[in-house]
Design a protein around this motif. Structure first.
Motif, PDB file in Angstrom:
ATOM      1  N   GLU A 194       0.305  -1.844 -25.676  1.00 43.56           N
ATOM      2  CA  GLU A 194      -0.245  -1.304 -26.918  1.00 43.56           C
ATOM      3  C   GLU A 194       0.861  -1.090 -27.951  1.00 43.56           C
ATOM      4  O   GLU A 194       0.705  -1.413 -29.130  1.00 43.56           O
ATOM      5  N   ILE A 195       1.989  -0.537 -27.502  1.00 44.30           N
ATOM      6  CA  ILE A 195       3.103  -0.293 -28.415  1.00 44.30           C
ATOM      7  C   ILE A 195       3.656  -1.599 -28.954  1.00 44.30           C
ATOM      8  O   ILE A 195       3.917  -1.747 -30.157  1.00 44.30           O
ATOM      9  N   VAL A 196       3.830  -2.568 -28.067  1.00 42.90           N
ATOM     10  CA  VAL A 196       4.395  -3.857 -28.453  1.00 42.90           C
ATOM     11  C   VAL A 196       3.516  -4.557 -29.495  1.00 42.90           C
ATOM     12  O   VAL A 196       4.016  -5.164 -30.452  1.00 42.90           O
ATOM     13  N   GLN A 197       2.192  -4.469 -29.329  1.00 43.10           N
ATOM     14  CA  GLN A 197       1.294  -5.083 -30.310  1.00 43.10           C
ATOM     15  C   GLN A 197       1.498  -4.486 -31.693  1.00 43.10           C
ATOM     16  O   GLN A 197       1.484  -5.205 -32.705  1.00 43.10           O
ATOM     17  N   SER A 198       1.694  -3.173 -31.747  1.00 42.96           N
ATOM     18  CA  SER A 198       1.923  -2.527 -33.043  1.00 42.96           C
ATOM     19  C   SER A 198       3.296  -2.879 -33.600  1.00 42.96           C
ATOM     20  O   SER A 198       3.447  -3.102 -34.809  1.00 42.96           O
TER      21      SER A 198
ATOM     22  N   PRO B  32       4.777  -7.523 -10.994  1.00 38.84           N
ATOM     23  CA  PRO B  32       3.964  -8.686 -10.616  1.00 38.84           C
ATOM     24  C   PRO B  32       2.888  -8.976 -11.652  1.00 38.84           C
ATOM     25  O   PRO B  32       2.449  -8.076 -12.384  1.00 38.84           O
ATOM     26  N   GLN B  33       2.464 -10.228 -11.734  1.00 37.85           N
ATOM     27  CA  GLN B  33       1.401 -10.597 -12.655  1.00 37.85           C
ATOM     28  C   GLN B  33       0.085  -9.962 -12.204  1.00 37.85           C
ATOM     29  O   GLN B  33      -0.186  -9.829 -11.012  1.00 37.85           O
ATOM     30  N   ILE B  34      -0.732  -9.583 -13.191  1.00 39.88           N
ATOM     31  CA  ILE B  34      -2.016  -8.949 -12.921  1.00 39.88           C
ATOM     32  C   ILE B  34      -3.123  -9.884 -13.401  1.00 39.88           C
ATOM     33  O   ILE B  34      -3.271 -10.105 -14.605  1.00 39.88           O
ATOM     34  N   PRO B  35      -3.875 -10.489 -12.488  1.00 39.42           N
ATOM     35  CA  PRO B  35      -4.948 -11.403 -12.887  1.00 39.42           C
ATOM     36  C   PRO B  35      -5.917 -10.728 -13.854  1.00 39.42           C
ATOM     37  O   PRO B  35      -6.399  -9.621 -13.600  1.00 39.42           O
ATOM     38  N   GLY B  36      -6.174 -11.372 -14.978  1.00 36.70           N
ATOM     39  CA  GLY B  36      -7.122 -10.841 -15.953  1.00 36.70           C
ATOM     40  C   GLY B  36      -6.504  -9.995 -17.036  1.00 36.70           C
ATOM     41  O   GLY B  36      -7.132  -9.764 -18.071  1.00 36.70           O
ATOM     42  N   PHE B  37      -5.287  -9.523 -16.809  1.00 33.21           N
ATOM     43  CA  PHE B  37      -4.635  -8.697 -17.830  1.00 33.21           C
ATOM     44  C   PHE B  37      -3.892  -9.601 -18.806  1.00 33.21           C
ATOM     45  O   PHE B  37      -3.011 -10.361 -18.411  1.00 33.21           O
ATOM     46  N   GLU B  38      -4.259  -9.500 -20.074  1.00 32.52           N
ATOM     47  CA  GLU B  38      -3.669 -10.361 -21.086  1.00 32.52           C
ATOM     48  C   GLU B  38      -2.541  -9.628 -21.810  1.00 32.52           C
ATOM     49  O   GLU B  38      -2.741  -8.556 -22.376  1.00 32.52           O
ATOM     50  N   LEU B  39      -1.359 -10.236 -21.789  1.00 38.53           N
ATOM     51  CA  LEU B  39      -0.225  -9.683 -22.521  1.00 38.53           C
ATOM     52  C   LEU B  39      -0.362 -10.042 -23.995  1.00 38.53           C
ATOM     53  O   LEU B  39      -1.030 -11.015 -24.352  1.00 38.53           O
ATOM     54  N   PRO B  40       0.239  -9.262 -24.876  1.00 34.94           N
ATOM     55  CA  PRO B  40       0.138  -9.544 -26.308  1.00 34.94           C
ATOM     56  C   PRO B  40       0.578 -10.973 -26.631  1.00 34.94           C
ATOM     57  O   PRO B  40       1.614 -11.437 -26.151  1.00 34.94           O
ATOM     58  N   THR B  41      -0.200 -11.656 -27.448  1.00 39.54           N
ATOM     59  CA  THR B  41       0.083 -13.055 -27.766  1.00 39.54           C
ATOM     60  C   THR B  41       1.063 -13.214 -28.923  1.00 39.54           C
ATOM     61  O   THR B  41       1.658 -14.272 -29.079  1.00 39.54           O
ATOM     62  N   GLN B  42       1.228 -12.158 -29.730  1.00 39.13           N
ATOM     63  CA  GLN B  42       2.061 -12.284 -30.921  1.00 39.13           C
ATOM     64  C   GLN B  42       3.531 -11.949 -30.659  1.00 39.13           C
ATOM     65  O   GLN B  42       4.304 -11.780 -31.588  1.00 39.13           O
ATOM     66  N   VAL B  43       3.916 -11.849 -29.393  1.00 38.30           N
ATOM     67  CA  VAL B  43       5.301 -11.558 -29.035  1.00 38.30           C
ATOM     68  C   VAL B  43       5.778 -12.600 -28.022  1.00 38.30           C
ATOM     69  O   VAL B  43       4.962 -13.295 -27.408  1.00 38.30           O
ATOM     70  N   GLU B  44       7.080 -12.684 -27.856  1.00 41.30           N
ATOM     71  CA  GLU B  44       7.618 -13.557 -26.806  1.00 41.30           C
ATOM     72  C   GLU B  44       7.735 -12.741 -25.523  1.00 41.30           C
ATOM     73  O   GLU B  44       8.435 -11.725 -25.482  1.00 41.30           O
TER      74      GLU B  44
END
Length: 398
Positions: free
Chosen positions: A22-26, A40-52
């Motif tokens: 949430e912080i990173v998106q802002s 570890p990766q969490i199936p279904g959890f989407e990381l912010p797309t507007q960051v690297e």
């Protein structure tokens, strides 16, 4: 555009990742953001797309010890690789600011990579600001030696502390006994919360075909490493509730609950079509918006969802290893304000839970949650914009 590296390591649950996302998106509104993820990766959890997103080789804790799961590399090999990747990425990015989530107030098991990183930054780029991002309640009580370590690390490396709480609920001085020894500026950002939106998902798709007189119960336990007993008690309580209360339960076990335990819950539910069990949903906020009552643990993000949606809530505050008082402390304060209801873990049973659900449904929801600032992510971004620009302006005058 200034560049921010944001380091997030979740060792047992997923709360740190959710809040950090949430912080990173802002932050991405004003900065070029590099999101370093170490769990570890969490199936279904989407990381912010507007960051690297920079994924370190995954490392997490099981029974208090580091594990790398099915990785072909040893824990020590992964630790060495992570340390080298962090320094290499720092050299590539040349950030104006490094943010470490929860460190140095926790994550001391990760000193093997964090100390080399901050030392490297201090050596090659002393103008780079180093910032700590901290939730409202630190957790287990620190011993004097640990508190000394925290003070030393903060005062040696950090320029700023972002404390993600509303000061009317919890201040940094409430959380850390030796707060006066911290030299860095402390900013209370407000709570970092996913704010509710008008649901884009049809109500019928969330809850199937539910009649108006059917009580909708949503249950979640974060990542799922702890809290199995809450879901077990809830499923067993269904038989008691059915005698007087038509209901449907939507249960989310969490991505980290062992497969065998998920199977046990499904076996316990049997063929009852009013109990639906899933591992994870990205729509938890929508379920809480439309539910009559929520049953959960008392982690930061779940309680933020309760505050933002205003759903009636029952919290069972279970700490990791049952020594972490974070959830208990937060839950007690919220209950005193009339925002949530709670059951102490020692008192949890199907009968007690069914009675508590009935009591909660008979009461009006509280409006006290509206007194809090829930814009913590945006407030963080806005403050850092001013902070980093002011630092640049000050340096240009030197």
């Amino acid at each position: 555009m200034k560049k921010i590296m944001f380091y997030c390591q979740y060792l047992s649950g997923m709360g740190h990742l959710v809040r950090s996302s949430e912080i990173v998106q802002s932050l991405a509104k004003y900065f070029q953001v590099y999101f370093i993820v170490g769990g570890p990766q969490i199936p279904g959890f989407e990381l912010p797309t507007q960051v690297e997103v920079i994924r370190l080789p995954a490392l997490w804790l099981e029974e208090g010890k580091f594990t790398v799961g099915s990785s072909p590399f040893t824990v020590e090999e992964v630790k060495a690789a992570r340390k080298n990747i962090l320094i290499a990425e720092c050299d590539r990015i040349q950030p104006d600011c490094l943010i470490t989530e929860f460190f140095p107030f926790g994550r001391h098991k990760l000193l093997f990579e964090l100390i080399p990183l901050v030392e490297h930054i201090k050596k090659i780029s002393p103008k780079t600001k180093i910032v700590s991002s901290l939730r409202d309640v630190i957790g287990k009580e620190s011993d004097p030696e640990e508190e000394e370590t925290i003070c030393n690390l903060m005062n040696r490396y950090f320029d700023l502390l972002l404390f993600h709480a509303d000061s009317r609920f919890q201040t940094f001085s409430d959380s850390f006994a030796r707060h006066q020894e911290i030299l860095a500026e402390v900013i209370h950002t407000g709570f970092v919360t996913q704010l509710p939106k008008f649901t884009s998902t049809p109500f019928e798709k969330l809850w199937s075909e539910v009649s108006l007189d059917t009580v909708k119960i949503v249950a979640s336990i974060g990542g799922g490493r702890i809290g199995y007993e809450v879901l077990e008690a809830l499923i067993k309580s269904s038989a008691i509730l059915s005698r007087k209360l038509p209901h449907v339960m939507k249960i989310f076990t969490g991505s980290f609950m062992p497969v065998e335990k998920v199977k046990q819950l499904k076996k316990l539910a049997g063929d009852r079509d009013n109990i639906q069990i899933e591992t994870y949903t990205p729509q938890l906020l929508e379920y809480m918006q439309t539910a009559d009552i929520s049953v959960s643990l008392g982690g930061y993000n779940t309680t933020m969802n309760i505050l933002s949606t205003g759903v009636r809530a029952i919290i069972v505050p279970i700490g990791h290893e049952h020594v972490d008082k974070e959830q208990l402390h937060r839950t007690q304060k919220l209950e005193q304000l009339g925002i949530v209801n709670s059951i102490h873990p020692q008192d949890l049973s199907p009968l007690v839970l069914s009675e508590k659900i009935g009591d909660c449904l008979s009461k009006k929801t509280s409006n006290n949650s509206r007194i809090f600032d829930l814009q913590g992510a945006d407030n963080t971004a806005n403050f850092l914009k001013m902070f980093l620009n002011s630092q640049t302006a000050a340096l240009s005058l030197v």
